[in-house]
Design a protein around this motif. Structure first.
Motif, PDB file in Angstrom:
ATOM      1  N   UNK A   1     -18.219 -36.604 -39.188  1.00 43.75           N
ATOM      2  CA  UNK A   1     -17.310 -37.192 -38.275  1.00 43.75           C
ATOM      3  C   UNK A   1     -16.182 -38.055 -38.698  1.00 43.75           C
ATOM      4  N   UNK A   2     -16.615 -38.717 -39.676  1.00 46.42           N
ATOM      5  CA  UNK A   2     -15.682 -39.591 -40.561  1.00 46.42           C
ATOM      6  C   UNK A   2     -14.441 -38.662 -40.927  1.00 46.42           C
ATOM      7  N   UNK A   3     -14.836 -37.712 -41.453  1.00 50.62           N
ATOM      8  CA  UNK A   3     -13.716 -37.087 -42.276  1.00 50.62           C
ATOM      9  C   UNK A   3     -12.916 -36.096 -41.263  1.00 50.62           C
ATOM     10  N   UNK A   4     -13.469 -35.683 -39.998  1.00 53.22           N
ATOM     11  CA  UNK A   4     -12.975 -35.267 -38.772  1.00 53.22           C
ATOM     12  C   UNK A   4     -11.882 -36.462 -38.213  1.00 53.22           C
ATOM     13  N   UNK A   5     -12.353 -37.544 -38.182  1.00 54.24           N
ATOM     14  CA  UNK A   5     -11.310 -38.571 -37.633  1.00 54.24           C
ATOM     15  C   UNK A   5     -10.259 -38.775 -38.643  1.00 54.24           C
TER      16      UNK A   5
END
Length: 86
Positions: A23-27
């Protein structure tokens, strides 16, 4: 019809990034690409101008729309998977 194809392609790209990464990378990817879209949009308005600038601006807005749709779909997909796994 031609304008829908880039939106679907970008949304699919964001969805694939969701499957591969966290999720962190996607954000972060969403934030960086959004900033790039904003910079290109401002450049198309103030730097290029006229019809060419309008064309660049429309393509940039379509790319941002695709990114937003892909991000929303992946957020809903992740939320659904979290509720199923609990």
């Amino acid at each position: 019809m031609i304008l829908i194809i880039p939106i679907i392609a970008i949304a699919f790209f964001i969805f694939v990034i969701n499957i591969i990464s966290s999720k962190k990378t996607l954000k972060r990817v969403f934030l960086y690409i959004s900033l790039i879209c904003l910079i290109v949009l401002l450049f198309s308005i103030f730097g290029v101008g006229r019809w060419a600038g309008m064309g660049i601006g429309i393509c940039t807005m379509l790319a941002y729309l695709g990114i937003s749709i892909g991000f929303i779909i992946t957020a809903l997909f992740q939320k659904k998977n979290e509720t199923i796994s609990k």
